[in-house]
Design a protein around this motif. Sequence first.
Motif, PDB file in Angstrom:
ATOM      1  N   LEU A  59       0.812  -1.213   0.000  1.00  0.00           N
ATOM      2  CA  LEU A  59       0.000   0.000   0.000  1.00  0.00           C
ATOM      3  C   LEU A  59       0.844   1.260   0.000  1.00  0.00           C
ATOM      4  O   LEU A  59       0.562   2.216  -0.711  1.00  0.00           O
ATOM      5  CB  LEU A  59      -0.949  -0.017   1.210  1.00  0.00           C
ATOM      6  N   GLU A  60       1.932   1.254   0.782  1.00  0.00           N
ATOM      7  CA  GLU A  60       2.755   2.464   0.862  1.00  0.00           C
ATOM      8  C   GLU A  60       3.445   2.797  -0.457  1.00  0.00           C
ATOM      9  O   GLU A  60       3.861   3.921  -0.670  1.00  0.00           O
ATOM     10  CB  GLU A  60       3.825   2.439   1.909  1.00  0.00           C
ATOM     11  N   GLN A  61       3.610   1.817  -1.341  1.00  0.00           N
ATOM     12  CA  GLN A  61       4.288   2.047  -2.622  1.00  0.00           C
ATOM     13  C   GLN A  61       3.310   2.190  -3.791  1.00  0.00           C
ATOM     14  O   GLN A  61       3.727   2.445  -4.909  1.00  0.00           O
ATOM     15  CB  GLN A  61       5.252   0.898  -2.910  1.00  0.00           C
ATOM     16  N   ARG A  62       2.033   2.019  -3.520  1.00  0.00           N
ATOM     17  CA  ARG A  62       1.033   2.069  -4.575  1.00  0.00           C
ATOM     18  C   ARG A  62       0.859   3.499  -5.056  1.00  0.00           C
ATOM     19  O   ARG A  62       0.758   4.417  -4.246  1.00  0.00           O
ATOM     20  CB  ARG A  62      -0.284   1.519  -4.033  1.00  0.00           C
ATOM     21  N   PRO A  63       0.846   3.717  -6.368  1.00  0.00           N
ATOM     22  CA  PRO A  63       0.650   5.079  -6.865  1.00  0.00           C
ATOM     23  C   PRO A  63      -0.768   5.573  -6.541  1.00  0.00           C
ATOM     24  O   PRO A  63      -1.703   4.781  -6.486  1.00  0.00           O
ATOM     25  CB  PRO A  63       0.849   4.949  -8.378  1.00  0.00           C
ATOM     26  N   ALA A  64      -0.906   6.872  -6.347  1.00  0.00           N
ATOM     27  CA  ALA A  64      -2.222   7.465  -6.086  1.00  0.00           C
ATOM     28  C   ALA A  64      -3.104   7.276  -7.311  1.00  0.00           C
ATOM     29  O   ALA A  64      -2.618   7.214  -8.438  1.00  0.00           O
ATOM     30  CB  ALA A  64      -2.064   8.940  -5.763  1.00  0.00           C
ATOM     31  N   ARG A  65      -4.388   7.168  -7.074  1.00  0.00           N
ATOM     32  CA  ARG A  65      -5.325   7.025  -8.179  1.00  0.00           C
ATOM     33  C   ARG A  65      -6.609   7.743  -7.833  1.00  0.00           C
ATOM     34  O   ARG A  65      -6.951   7.887  -6.671  1.00  0.00           O
ATOM     35  CB  ARG A  65      -5.595   5.560  -8.482  1.00  0.00           C
ATOM     36  N   ARG A  66      -7.293   8.187  -8.860  1.00  0.00           N
ATOM     37  CA  ARG A  66      -8.591   8.822  -8.691  1.00  0.00           C
ATOM     38  C   ARG A  66      -9.534   8.185  -9.690  1.00  0.00           C
ATOM     39  O   ARG A  66      -9.166   7.947 -10.837  1.00  0.00           O
ATOM     40  CB  ARG A  66      -8.496  10.314  -8.938  1.00  0.00           C
ATOM     41  N   LEU A  67     -10.743   7.941  -9.233  1.00  0.00           N
ATOM     42  CA  LEU A  67     -11.723   7.302 -10.099  1.00  0.00           C
ATOM     43  C   LEU A  67     -13.107   7.784  -9.699  1.00  0.00           C
ATOM     44  O   LEU A  67     -13.438   7.794  -8.512  1.00  0.00           O
ATOM     45  CB  LEU A  67     -11.644   5.769  -9.940  1.00  0.00           C
ATOM     46  N   ALA A  68     -13.898   8.189 -10.657  1.00  0.00           N
ATOM     47  CA  ALA A  68     -15.286   8.567 -10.412  1.00  0.00           C
ATOM     48  C   ALA A  68     -16.168   7.693 -11.285  1.00  0.00           C
ATOM     49  O   ALA A  68     -15.932   7.573 -12.490  1.00  0.00           O
ATOM     50  CB  ALA A  68     -15.504  10.039 -10.739  1.00  0.00           C
ATOM     51  N   ILE A  69     -17.142   7.061 -10.689  1.00  0.00           N
ATOM     52  CA  ILE A  69     -18.098   6.234 -11.418  1.00  0.00           C
ATOM     53  C   ILE A  69     -19.455   6.923 -11.316  1.00  0.00           C
ATOM     54  O   ILE A  69     -19.938   7.188 -10.223  1.00  0.00           O
ATOM     55  CB  ILE A  69     -18.214   4.809 -10.809  1.00  0.00           C
ATOM     56  N   ILE A  70     -20.050   7.199 -12.456  1.00  0.00           N
ATOM     57  CA  ILE A  70     -21.358   7.834 -12.485  1.00  0.00           C
ATOM     58  C   ILE A  70     -22.332   6.836 -13.087  1.00  0.00           C
ATOM     59  O   ILE A  70     -22.070   6.252 -14.142  1.00  0.00           O
ATOM     60  CB  ILE A  70     -21.316   9.119 -13.334  1.00  0.00           C
ATOM     61  N   ALA A  71     -23.439   6.626 -12.386  1.00  0.00           N
ATOM     62  CA  ALA A  71     -24.452   5.688 -12.864  1.00  0.00           C
ATOM     63  C   ALA A  71     -25.804   6.140 -12.330  1.00  0.00           C
ATOM     64  O   ALA A  71     -25.878   6.847 -11.325  1.00  0.00           O
ATOM     65  CB  ALA A  71     -24.132   4.273 -12.381  1.00  0.00           C
ATOM     66  N   PRO A  72     -26.875   5.717 -12.986  1.00  0.00           N
ATOM     67  CA  PRO A  72     -28.209   6.138 -12.541  1.00  0.00           C
ATOM     68  C   PRO A  72     -28.562   5.563 -11.168  1.00  0.00           C
ATOM     69  O   PRO A  72     -27.986   4.572 -10.724  1.00  0.00           O
ATOM     70  CB  PRO A  72     -29.142   5.594 -13.622  1.00  0.00           C
ATOM     71  N   ARG A  73     -29.531   6.203 -10.526  1.00  0.00           N
ATOM     72  CA  ARG A  73     -30.026   5.699  -9.249  1.00  0.00           C
ATOM     73  C   ARG A  73     -30.540   4.272  -9.429  1.00  0.00           C
ATOM     74  O   ARG A  73     -30.906   3.870 -10.522  1.00  0.00           O
ATOM     75  CB  ARG A  73     -31.166   6.596  -8.743  1.00  0.00           C
ATOM     76  N   THR A  74     -30.539   3.529  -8.376  1.00  0.00           N
ATOM     77  CA  THR A  74     -30.990   2.125  -8.300  1.00  0.00           C
ATOM     78  C   THR A  74     -30.130   1.170  -9.125  1.00  0.00           C
ATOM     79  O   THR A  74     -30.575   0.087  -9.461  1.00  0.00           O
ATOM     80  CB  THR A  74     -32.481   1.952  -8.674  1.00  0.00           C
ATOM     81  N   SER A  75     -28.908   1.550  -9.442  1.00  0.00           N
ATOM     82  CA  SER A  75     -28.040   0.645 -10.208  1.00  0.00           C
ATOM     83  C   SER A  75     -27.126  -0.173  -9.301  1.00  0.00           C
ATOM     84  O   SER A  75     -26.263  -0.883  -9.781  1.00  0.00           O
ATOM     85  CB  SER A  75     -27.221   1.437 -11.228  1.00  0.00           C
ATOM     86  N   ALA A  76     -27.290  -0.065  -7.995  1.00  0.00           N
ATOM     87  CA  ALA A  76     -26.545  -0.839  -6.988  1.00  0.00           C
ATOM     88  C   ALA A  76     -25.064  -0.484  -6.930  1.00  0.00           C
ATOM     89  O   ALA A  76     -24.257  -1.264  -6.454  1.00  0.00           O
ATOM     90  CB  ALA A  76     -26.737  -2.337  -7.202  1.00  0.00           C
ATOM     91  N   LYS A  77     -24.723   0.702  -7.369  1.00  0.00           N
ATOM     92  CA  LYS A  77     -23.313   1.098  -7.272  1.00  0.00           C
ATOM     93  C   LYS A  77     -22.899   1.272  -5.813  1.00  0.00           C
ATOM     94  O   LYS A  77     -21.784   0.921  -5.434  1.00  0.00           O
ATOM     95  CB  LYS A  77     -23.025   2.346  -8.095  1.00  0.00           C
TER      96      LYS A  77
END
Length: 172
Positions: A59-77
């Motif tokens: 974990l200490e060596q893992r590169p930073a990452r950013r992720l955004a997931i957009i999905a409609p309501r009720t899609s169980a995200k």
Amino acid sequence: SKKPANTTASCERMKENFRLQPQLFAIRLFPRHTRLPWSRMHRRILSLYRNLLRRQCPLEQRPARRLAIIAPRTSAKSTLKSLILPLHSLLYRQERYIVLISATQKQARQRLRNIKAEILRNPDLNLLYGPELASRDGWTSASINVNGVQIDAYSAGSEIRGISYREWRPSL
């Protein structure tokens, strides 16, 4: 009473399979939450998560990452991203500090209560991961620590800049 060796070995094999296959982990241990077919979005989220698991990078060596997931309501995200994957990360110590962020503090705390409920009441989860789940400490309405992993609940607009758990910054 001691478990027979073959049962212990079988549990260890199952845990290793679940570590590498989070979808199998979800289907087998959370059937109430995974009764509908998996969508392309679910498979994509799991694919991204599996890629992290394959890297085997500390974990200490893992590169930073950013992720955004957009999905409609009720899609169980939220079921996947705020319940199943945080539990998987906690049990396999893939992350050390997980932050749940929702629109309101009430929603964020409800997501944390859902995680607590699975830890306390899911018999299959407890049968397989009893020792990992037994190591818990300092539970509040907005925070839990299990297996050395901290999960905190915040609302959008909360001051989260600079937060940490010991030497760890939020990584999920």
